[in-house]
Write an enzyme that holds these catalytic residues in place. Structure first.
Site, PDB file in Angstrom:
ATOM      1  N   ASP A  22       0.813  -1.221   0.000  1.00  0.00           N
ATOM      2  CA  ASP A  22       0.000   0.000   0.000  1.00  0.00           C
ATOM      3  C   ASP A  22       0.840   1.260   0.000  1.00  0.00           C
ATOM      4  OD1 ASP A  22       0.679   0.052   2.737  1.00  0.00           O
ATOM      5  OD2 ASP A  22      -0.993  -1.316   3.122  1.00  0.00           O
ATOM      6  N   LYS A  64      -4.337   3.962  -1.349  1.00  0.00           N
ATOM      7  CA  LYS A  64      -5.090   5.056  -1.981  1.00  0.00           C
ATOM      8  C   LYS A  64      -4.395   5.489  -3.256  1.00  0.00           C
ATOM      9  CE  LYS A  64      -7.135   7.233   1.988  1.00  0.00           C
ATOM     10  NZ  LYS A  64      -6.421   7.618   3.160  1.00  0.00           N
ATOM     11  N   MET A  86      -0.722   8.234  13.394  1.00  0.00           N
ATOM     12  CA  MET A  86      -1.971   8.631  12.732  1.00  0.00           C
ATOM     13  C   MET A  86      -2.658   9.785  13.448  1.00  0.00           C
ATOM     14  SD  MET A  86      -3.538   4.908  11.780  1.00  0.00           S
ATOM     15  CE  MET A  86      -3.353   4.201  13.396  1.00  0.00           C
TER      16      MET A  86
HETATM   17  N1  SAH Z   1       2.643  -0.212  11.060  1.00  0.00           N
HETATM   18  C1  SAH Z   1       3.187   1.111  10.988  1.00  0.00           C
HETATM   19  C2  SAH Z   1       2.194   2.159  11.414  1.00  0.00           C
HETATM   20  C3  SAH Z   1       0.971   2.186  10.572  1.00  0.00           C
HETATM   21  S1  SAH Z   1      -0.134   3.467  11.008  1.00  0.00           S
HETATM   22  C4  SAH Z   1       4.475   1.172  11.803  1.00  0.00           C
HETATM   23  O1  SAH Z   1       4.785   0.257  12.552  1.00  0.00           O
HETATM   24  O2  SAH Z   1       5.198   2.159  11.657  1.00  0.00           O
HETATM   25  C5  SAH Z   1       0.413   4.772   9.960  1.00  0.00           C
HETATM   26  C6  SAH Z   1       1.080   5.859  10.763  1.00  0.00           C
HETATM   27  O3  SAH Z   1       2.435   5.522  11.008  1.00  0.00           O
HETATM   28  C7  SAH Z   1       1.150   7.180  10.080  1.00  0.00           C
HETATM   29  O4  SAH Z   1      -0.055   7.896  10.205  1.00  0.00           O
HETATM   30  C8  SAH Z   1       2.276   7.853  10.809  1.00  0.00           C
HETATM   31  O5  SAH Z   1       1.828   8.333  12.066  1.00  0.00           O
HETATM   32  C9  SAH Z   1       3.196   6.690  11.095  1.00  0.00           C
HETATM   33  N2  SAH Z   1       4.296   6.601  10.103  1.00  0.00           N
HETATM   34  C10 SAH Z   1       4.576   5.558   9.319  1.00  0.00           C
HETATM   35  N3  SAH Z   1       5.688   5.797   8.594  1.00  0.00           N
HETATM   36  C11 SAH Z   1       6.112   7.024   8.949  1.00  0.00           C
HETATM   37  C12 SAH Z   1       7.216   7.840   8.561  1.00  0.00           C
HETATM   38  N4  SAH Z   1       8.107   7.433   7.654  1.00  0.00           N
HETATM   39  N5  SAH Z   1       7.352   9.045   9.146  1.00  0.00           N
HETATM   40  C13 SAH Z   1       6.468   9.488  10.050  1.00  0.00           C
HETATM   41  N6  SAH Z   1       5.411   8.751  10.453  1.00  0.00           N
HETATM   42  C14 SAH Z   1       5.232   7.542   9.915  1.00  0.00           C
END
Ligand code: SAH
Length: 516
Positions: free
Chosen positions: A37, A59, A173
């Site tokens: 995704d 998306k 998020m």
């Molecule tokens: N499974 C993912 C999180 C999924 S929820 C993990 O473990 O990182 C998605 C959220 O992750 C985003 O809204 C943001 O808050 C955060 N996120 C993921 N990648 C990011 C990045 N490179 N920089 C900042 N926030 C990030």
């Protein structure tokens, strides 16, 4: 026996391809189909071998993402076809990744699965901003919280309990609720001067951080125009960012380059640039597919040079030379049958590489233009060839049209025989994503190590125009090719990788004059 499929639910980390786990990299090679995704970075997408089947469930501009039960069904159906399915998710699959939901259907259907944990953004994004989520002098715990409210009427985050923990608080998020989160923390008794930060696109070349305190964070983030994905972090450790920041400070930190991966090879250039802190997108090299058995070629060679005084055989690329002789061998055609004809046979080549390739088969070219392109070759050959000469061009299908008109004007008889086709193996979905990245001005430069990598890039990307691209080229020849497409060109001092890197450092490292 029917092959049983299997699903690997894997984390791809927060963006930097160097944070992929060894196990996930292995599965990128071994999976039949990859379901991914929007959070998967371009740098990681470029690592997926060209032959893999890809299913995008994120998306799209203007379109919604595939709903969760749709994704669950895709995983099930692909596995039921007997495929090895890699479900690639941002960060770690079980940290707000809905990984658990994706397993239910598989479990019901008895599909085997494995989980490959990933580097979660909750710890890695702060780390790349110089924020240790725990530190003995400041805090002994960190807590990861979703800032996303499922439904409007749902109970909000229990800020009172969170503040009481006195740990580092990491909200994922949560950017659209930044104000609500900060107010919630303050109302629950957190001091307004508690250090806090918003970290955007962490671990990538575009990472940005706003470090402030809970009282001012919303205002500061708004001022900086912070966008998604971003994490919010509150806690005393945020104050350490000022001292420990490092990622942007690397010589090429914050820079992104695009290069062409050499065939079946890992790129030394990419590795060097990454060591300097740059993010590197690697496009696959253009692949050559010989047209074989080539009946058209054998028929043309049969007829070739049977009349007149002089006949020319024209090669326009080293690969063309190789494919030509391979095809003779495959068809069992003796070279003497080709050369021993009524007319005298001469050889023309487009440039030095082609000349050398032909020399490898024991033939010294009779003619080579000073400028290595189709127009120059056409003009020179038209000047040199005797009136009414026969000319046989053996080259790629859809070769440059500019070669032929000067020859026809001279009254030559021209045959143009395709030997091979070139095809881009770049996935359509990546082409689009990389195109968007270039259009957004997020590729600092494209690096070309030969004229053919310029052509490969153009063939891969199919852009409308190349005016806004800064091309760092290994030599004059390569620069000429890039300039033909309207790119801004810069040439390395010497025709060597190290010299190119030097040029890139001069232009793009901190304090460099990065005009192209
Ligand atoms: N499974 C993912 C999180 C999924 S929820 C993990 O473990 O990182 C998605 C959220 O992750 C985003 O809204 C943001 O808050 C955060 N996120 C993921 N990648 C990011 C990045 N490179 N920089 C900042 N926030 C990030």
């Amino acid at each position: 026996m029917k092959k049983i499929g299997k699903v690997y639910l894997a984390g791809a980390g927060p963006g930097d391809a160097g944070l992929l786990t060894v196990k996930t990299v292995k599965m990128l090679r071994e999976a039949d189909v990859i379901v991914y995704d929007a959070l998967i970075s371009e740098e990681i997408l470029c690592r997926i071998p060209e032959e893999k089947e890809l299913i995008y469930v994120g998306k799209r501009s203007g379109n919604h993402a595939v709903p969760q039960d749709g994704i669950n069904r895709i995983l099930l159906e692909e596995a039921q076809k007997g495929k090895t399915v890699l479900r690639l998710k941002g960060g770690d699959p079980f940290v707000f990744g809905r990984g658990g939901e994706e397993l239910e259907l598989l479990l019901e259907a008895g599909i085997p699965f494995e989980i490959i944990p990933g580097v979660t953004s909750a710890a890695a994004v702060p780390a790349y901003a110089g924020i240790p989520v725990t530190h003995r002098d400041y805090t002994s715990s960190f807590h990861v919280i979703t800032g996303h409210r499922k439904k409007d009427n749902e109970a909000d985050i229990d800020f009172a309990s969170l503040v009481k923990l006195e740990g580092t608080l990491v909200f994922l998020m949560g950017l659209s609720s930044l104000g609500r989160i900060c107010r919630g923390l303050l109302d629950a008794g957190m001091k307004p001067d508690m250090p806090a930060a918003v970290l955007e696109r962490g671990t990538t070349s575009r990472q940005r951080r706003v470090v402030s305190d809970v009282g001012h964070l919303e205002e500061e983030a708004e001022k900086a125009g912070i966008g998604t994905p971003a994490i919010i972090i509150a806690g005393r450790v945020c104050g350490l960012s000022e001292k420990f920041h490092w990622a942007e400070d690397r010589p090429l930190g914050g820079r992104q380059f695009l290069i062409t991966r050499p065939k079946q090879n890992i790129s030394r250039l990419a590795e060097i640039l990454r060591n300097y802190g740059a993010q590197v997108l690697e496009l696959p090299a253009i692949q050559t597919f010989p047209l074989t058995p080539n009946k058209e070629l054998s028929a043309a060679l049969d007829k070739f040079a049977q009349t007149g005084e002089e006949a020319w055989l024209v090669f326009t690329s080293p690969i063309g030379v190789q494919v030509f002789f391979d095809e003779l061998a495959r068809q069992g055609i003796d070279l003497r049958l080709v050369l021993r004809k009524k007319a005298e046979i001469k050889f023309a080549v487009i440039g030095n590489g082609t000349k050398t390739a032909l020399r490898g088969y024991g033939i010294t070219a009779d003619l080579m233009p000073e400028i290595y392109d189709a127009v120059s070759l056409g003009n020179l050959l038209a000047e040199t060839a005797a009136h009414g000469s026969e000319i046989l061009i053996v080259r790629a299908a859809q070769g440059s049209e500019e070669l032929i008109p000067p020859l026809l004007e001279k009254g030559c008889r021209v045959s143009d025989i395709p030997l091979y086709e070139t095809r881009s193996l770049l996935h359509e979905a990546f082409r689009e994503r990389i195109g968007e990245t270039i259009a957004a001005g997020e590729v600092d430069a494209v690096l070309f190590t030969s004229a053919s990598t310029v052509r490969g890039f153009v063939q891969n990307m199919c852009l409308q125009n190349y005016d806004n691209i800064c091309a760092v080229c290994i030599g004059k020849q390569t620069a000429q090719e890039a300039a033909r497409y309207g790119m801004d060109v810069v040439v390395s001092e010497r025709a060597a990788i190290d010299s190119m890197v030097q040029r890139v450092l001069e232009m793009f490292s901190t304090g460099g004059q990065h005009t192209c």
